[in-house]
Write a protein that holds these residues in place. Sequence first.
Motif, PDB file in Angstrom:
ATOM      1  N   LEU A 230      59.177  38.235 -10.510  1.00 42.59           N
ATOM      2  CA  LEU A 230      59.402  36.830 -11.146  1.00 42.59           C
ATOM      3  C   LEU A 230      60.211  37.304 -12.863  1.00 42.59           C
ATOM      4  CD1 LEU A 230      56.556  34.372  -9.834  1.00 42.59           C
ATOM      5  CD2 LEU A 230      59.846  35.056  -9.365  1.00 42.59           C
ATOM      6  N   GLY A 231      60.346  38.020 -13.536  1.00 39.79           N
ATOM      7  CA  GLY A 231      60.816  37.550 -15.079  1.00 39.79           C
ATOM      8  C   GLY A 231      61.776  38.379 -15.292  1.00 39.79           C
ATOM      9  N   ILE A 232      61.767  39.538 -14.317  1.00 40.75           N
ATOM     10  CA  ILE A 232      62.971  40.862 -14.319  1.00 40.75           C
ATOM     11  C   ILE A 232      64.350  40.463 -13.798  1.00 40.75           C
ATOM     12  CG2 ILE A 232      62.745  42.015 -12.564  1.00 40.75           C
ATOM     13  CD1 ILE A 232      62.863  43.961 -14.360  1.00 40.75           C
ATOM     14  N   ILE A 233      63.880  39.025 -12.342  1.00 38.28           N
ATOM     15  CA  ILE A 233      65.486  38.259 -11.745  1.00 38.28           C
ATOM     16  C   ILE A 233      65.976  37.644 -13.403  1.00 38.28           C
ATOM     17  CG2 ILE A 233      65.717  36.855 -10.113  1.00 38.28           C
ATOM     18  CD1 ILE A 233      63.394  38.248  -8.273  1.00 38.28           C
ATOM     19  N   SER A 234      67.560  37.754 -12.413  1.00 41.19           N
ATOM     20  CA  SER A 234      68.256  37.277 -13.660  1.00 41.19           C
ATOM     21  C   SER A 234      68.483  35.889 -12.755  1.00 41.19           C
ATOM     22  CB  SER A 234      69.754  37.494 -13.566  1.00 41.19           C
ATOM     23  OG  SER A 234      70.443  36.927 -13.950  1.00 41.19           O
ATOM     24  N   TYR A 235      68.287  34.468 -13.657  1.00 42.57           N
ATOM     25  CA  TYR A 235      68.400  33.894 -13.076  1.00 42.57           C
ATOM     26  C   TYR A 235      70.016  32.540 -13.919  1.00 42.57           C
ATOM     27  CZ  TYR A 235      63.535  34.088 -11.576  1.00 42.57           C
ATOM     28  OH  TYR A 235      62.299  34.384 -11.446  1.00 42.57           O
TER      29      TYR A 235
END
Length: 349
Positions: A230-235
């Motif tokens: 969840l943290g590594i995904i680019s938002y």
Amino acid sequence: QYDSIHLILLGRTLNGFGSARSINRRFIADTFSKRNRTAASAAFVTAGALGMACGPALAALLSQLTYPLESVLWSVETAPGWIMMCMWAPFIIALVVLFEEPDRTHIFGVKKPTLELTVKNGEDKFLLADLKSSEELELNREPPLWRNVPVMITLLVYFVLKLVLEALMSSSPMLTRFYFGWDAQSTGFFLAFLGLLMFPANMIVARLSHRFEDREIIYYALVAILCSILGIISYIPAKYSVVQYMCFGICIFISTNALEGPNMSLLSKSIPRSWAKGIFNTGFLATEAGTAARSVGDVWITLASHVAGDPGLLNAIFAPMLALVAVSLILVRRNYDRMVEEDEDDDKS
């Protein structure tokens, strides 16, 4: 010189034949007691992580050397092969001279003769011993392996963790080049740094294995992997930073490798003893699941790069991984009470 993809594939095939991962895992399952098996599995993962750390670091160093332009034997392409040969040669000699087969009679038992010599009315007669051994009867009584809940869940978890790890490691050069402009040397040192972090991580896992059950460590390691993805995904692609990628990439690497030890330990403890003796033992099943996961991961990265391109590659890779980890976590939670080891005596070490 030959400019042949076939030679590359042939070399990679020969390299694969030298893998002894399944045999190593088999030895861990057969020779360590259940109490110490998680720590031994964690040590095995640490040794593998050391190799993963040394490989990229060595490649980065070799890329800085100057090679003769006219040389065919010593070049940037052949230098890793020569170094591997120099490392494997003394290892093979040491293996032949020093290795001793461990005692595994507690697994396989002592072979009994199949024929018995008896004397009746002055004549020697051979009577055929019982055709059905106790092991064969035990195998016939056991349910099919795919109905063994802890075995199937641990194999699924192993497949998913290797898939996530392969996605992280194989996509790193492309993602870091696109987002941060890193070259091969910078990526190599980053991957080497990841590998070195496994030493303290698996030391902690080895200590925790004496205080917590394998299924507890598995559950919370999956939670850590889920949060890391969840943290590594680019938002917000325009604001994606080196800190975000490195921090959560490190978390994914540590949590997946930390998960492997207790997961393999539970697999070896829960697999039926009759299966542990045969071809489809712990080492074979885990190695095949890991190989399949790496293959699927590489294919997925290739498809994602064609479909999403460089701008959407990161999310195209890790969004499906997020779903797979979530499904694995749900399955572990729903079958938590059934993820227990076989109730067998095992005090051997």
